[in-house]
Design a protein around this motif. Sequence first.
Motif, PDB file in Angstrom:
ATOM      1  N   ARG A  17       0.817  -1.212   0.000  1.00 37.92           N
ATOM      2  CA  ARG A  17       0.000   0.000   0.000  1.00 37.92           C
ATOM      3  C   ARG A  17       0.851   1.262   0.000  1.00 37.92           C
ATOM      4  N   PHE A  18       1.986   1.218   0.696  1.00 35.43           N
ATOM      5  CA  PHE A  18       2.842   2.390   0.703  1.00 35.43           C
ATOM      6  C   PHE A  18       3.306   2.730  -0.711  1.00 35.43           C
ATOM      7  N   ASP A  19       3.698   1.707  -1.476  1.00 28.55           N
ATOM      8  CA  ASP A  19       4.144   1.944  -2.852  1.00 28.55           C
ATOM      9  C   ASP A  19       3.018   2.501  -3.699  1.00 28.55           C
ATOM     10  N   MET A  20       1.813   1.972  -3.517  1.00 29.43           N
ATOM     11  CA  MET A  20       0.669   2.481  -4.273  1.00 29.43           C
ATOM     12  C   MET A  20       0.400   3.950  -3.935  1.00 29.43           C
ATOM     13  N   ALA A  21       0.528   4.286  -2.644  1.00 34.04           N
ATOM     14  CA  ALA A  21       0.324   5.678  -2.245  1.00 34.04           C
ATOM     15  C   ALA A  21       1.421   6.576  -2.815  1.00 34.04           C
ATOM     16  N   ALA A  22       2.683   6.087  -2.799  1.00 32.93           N
ATOM     17  CA  ALA A  22       3.792   6.869  -3.336  1.00 32.93           C
ATOM     18  C   ALA A  22       3.613   7.100  -4.836  1.00 32.93           C
ATOM     19  N   LEU A  23       3.161   6.080  -5.550  1.00 37.21           N
ATOM     20  CA  LEU A  23       2.922   6.220  -6.981  1.00 37.21           C
ATOM     21  C   LEU A  23       1.800   7.211  -7.256  1.00 37.21           C
ATOM     22  N   ALA A  24       0.709   7.106  -6.504  1.00 38.26           N
ATOM     23  CA  ALA A  24      -0.431   8.001  -6.714  1.00 38.26           C
ATOM     24  C   ALA A  24      -0.046   9.442  -6.411  1.00 38.26           C
ATOM     25  N   TRP A  25       0.645   9.642  -5.284  1.00 35.29           N
ATOM     26  CA  TRP A  25       1.043  11.005  -4.921  1.00 35.29           C
ATOM     27  C   TRP A  25       2.061  11.543  -5.928  1.00 35.29           C
ATOM     28  N   GLY A  26       2.974  10.674  -6.346  1.00 39.36           N
ATOM     29  CA  GLY A  26       3.953  11.089  -7.340  1.00 39.36           C
ATOM     30  C   GLY A  26       3.304  11.491  -8.650  1.00 39.36           C
ATOM     31  N   ALA A  27       2.263  10.744  -9.056  1.00 34.95           N
ATOM     32  CA  ALA A  27       1.573  11.064 -10.303  1.00 34.95           C
ATOM     33  C   ALA A  27       0.901  12.435 -10.210  1.00 34.95           C
ATOM     34  N   VAL A  28       0.235  12.707  -9.083  1.00 37.80           N
ATOM     35  CA  VAL A  28      -0.429  14.005  -8.903  1.00 37.80           C
ATOM     36  C   VAL A  28       0.602  15.128  -8.892  1.00 37.80           C
ATOM     37  N   ALA A  29       1.714  14.903  -8.182  1.00 34.42           N
ATOM     38  CA  ALA A  29       2.760  15.930  -8.101  1.00 34.42           C
ATOM     39  C   ALA A  29       3.340  16.224  -9.480  1.00 34.42           C
ATOM     40  N   LEU A  30       3.537  15.182 -10.279  1.00 31.16           N
ATOM     41  CA  LEU A  30       4.084  15.377 -11.626  1.00 31.16           C
ATOM     42  C   LEU A  30       3.102  16.133 -12.521  1.00 31.16           C
ATOM     43  N   VAL A  31       1.813  15.829 -12.398  1.00 28.40           N
ATOM     44  CA  VAL A  31       0.805  16.551 -13.187  1.00 28.40           C
ATOM     45  C   VAL A  31       0.808  18.028 -12.810  1.00 28.40           C
ATOM     46  N   LEU A  32       0.873  18.314 -11.515  1.00 26.79           N
ATOM     47  CA  LEU A  32       0.917  19.713 -11.076  1.00 26.79           C
ATOM     48  C   LEU A  32       2.181  20.405 -11.573  1.00 26.79           C
ATOM     49  N   TRP A  33       3.299  19.684 -11.563  1.00 27.22           N
ATOM     50  CA  TRP A  33       4.555  20.256 -12.067  1.00 27.22           C
ATOM     51  C   TRP A  33       4.451  20.591 -13.547  1.00 27.22           C
ATOM     52  N   VAL A  34       3.795  19.719 -14.306  1.00 28.65           N
ATOM     53  CA  VAL A  34       3.615  19.968 -15.737  1.00 28.65           C
ATOM     54  C   VAL A  34       2.766  21.223 -15.959  1.00 28.65           C
ATOM     55  N   LEU A  35       1.672  21.342 -15.202  1.00 30.03           N
ATOM     56  CA  LEU A  35       0.710  22.409 -15.450  1.00 30.03           C
ATOM     57  C   LEU A  35       1.043  23.712 -14.730  1.00 30.03           C
ATOM     58  N   ARG A  36       1.554  23.609 -13.487  1.00 28.83           N
ATOM     59  CA  ARG A  36       1.800  24.819 -12.672  1.00 28.83           C
ATOM     60  C   ARG A  36       3.141  24.682 -11.959  1.00 28.83           C
ATOM     61  N   PRO A  37       4.252  24.735 -12.673  1.00 28.87           N
ATOM     62  CA  PRO A  37       5.553  24.466 -12.030  1.00 28.87           C
ATOM     63  C   PRO A  37       5.968  25.494 -10.994  1.00 28.87           C
ATOM     64  N   GLU A  38       5.390  26.692 -11.025  1.00 35.44           N
ATOM     65  CA  GLU A  38       5.780  27.738 -10.088  1.00 35.44           C
ATOM     66  C   GLU A  38       4.728  27.978  -9.015  1.00 35.44           C
ATOM     67  N   SER A  39       3.809  27.046  -8.867  1.00 38.76           N
ATOM     68  CA  SER A  39       2.740  27.185  -7.882  1.00 38.76           C
ATOM     69  C   SER A  39       3.178  26.640  -6.521  1.00 38.76           C
TER      70      SER A  39
END
Length: 403
Positions: A214-236
Amino acid sequence: MTSRASHEGPALFSYGFRPFFLAATLFGLGVVPVWLMVWRGDLALGGPFAPRDWHVHEMIFGYGAAVVAGFLFTAVPNWTGRMPTRGWPLAALLAIWVAGRLSVAGVIPLSPFTVMALDTAFLVAVAAMIAREIVAGANWRNLKVLVPVSLLACANAGFHLEALHRGLAETGARAGIALLIFLVMLIGGRIVPSFTRNWLARTGSPSRPAAFGRFDMAALAWGAVALVLWVLRPESAISGTFLALAAALHLFRCLRWLGMLTLASPLLTMLHVAYGFIPVGLGAAALAAFGLADMATAPHLLGIGAIGGMTVAVMMRATMGHTGRNLVSGPMLNLAFLAVAAAAVARVAGASELLPGLDGIHVATGLWTFGYALAVRRLAPWLVAPKRTRKAPSKVAAGVANA
């Protein structure tokens, strides 16, 4: 119907990893020195992209896409139990990839939309061929691998469109890097602890890396959201917060795999080091979001260190394993990986003036090119030669054999 059980053509087209790992290593060797000449004004390229965009695009959708194709065409037969794709389909797919590189560089003069169609055709064809094999093998659970490949193809098209309409493809560049990083998170998160577990068991160590849970699944999910935000709003600030926590999660994830216990197996240690660039790169992106670091730091740590490091390490391991060599990297390949990792550090150190007077671009180019020259020198003969029967390792080699 003709069986694919035997292959009578060139060994290069007997298995999917062979042509695309060879293409990727040769391209990796040549494309960065060419970029340096372009950056210095010694060479002018045609094609639809500005010089910086050409460099970024070709590292992601040229080099990166070739490695992804080689890996998947090697993994899918193991998943489905079917014979690997061989012969003319591989040759045709390689020709599409080469045509894409030539058209993007302007060597083949085409309209921007024709270049986009030709360039994106490669990943579309890869996805279609993989889908055919998975469906034919009724291996439905692995259909999910089509999602990142399809998204990578869409990101490639988006890169072309953004460059055409805005001049520079800033969002497209981050999207391409983010998708490759997520693939490293996903696939690396499976193979690194698995190979480590096997190696530790063989060496008699009582320690084992943490199993996927479950920890890996949570890390992957959080990482995916963080990467999407970085793509769209890197200075937010919101992006910075998500990226900082993602960095912490993936650092802890990496530490749970016990990489420090693998130092006797350099081929295995490489995988841990390459994955370690992910939390470092995410942390740099978080600092940049809060104005505490240069915006270019994270793309270089993630692109050179994590993507470059992981892909070259995986190509080394897969080539040795599938061509009948013992999984012992040896001094040449060890030095090749160290040079690529050092290139990431040099590029960032030079740009951030951590080492005053360091010409980061020239040093990083030299290190990267040196590393890939060694990789080509070692791997290319194995990729074009028929598979050989693996010899039992010597007593000395057995002590440092890689997982």
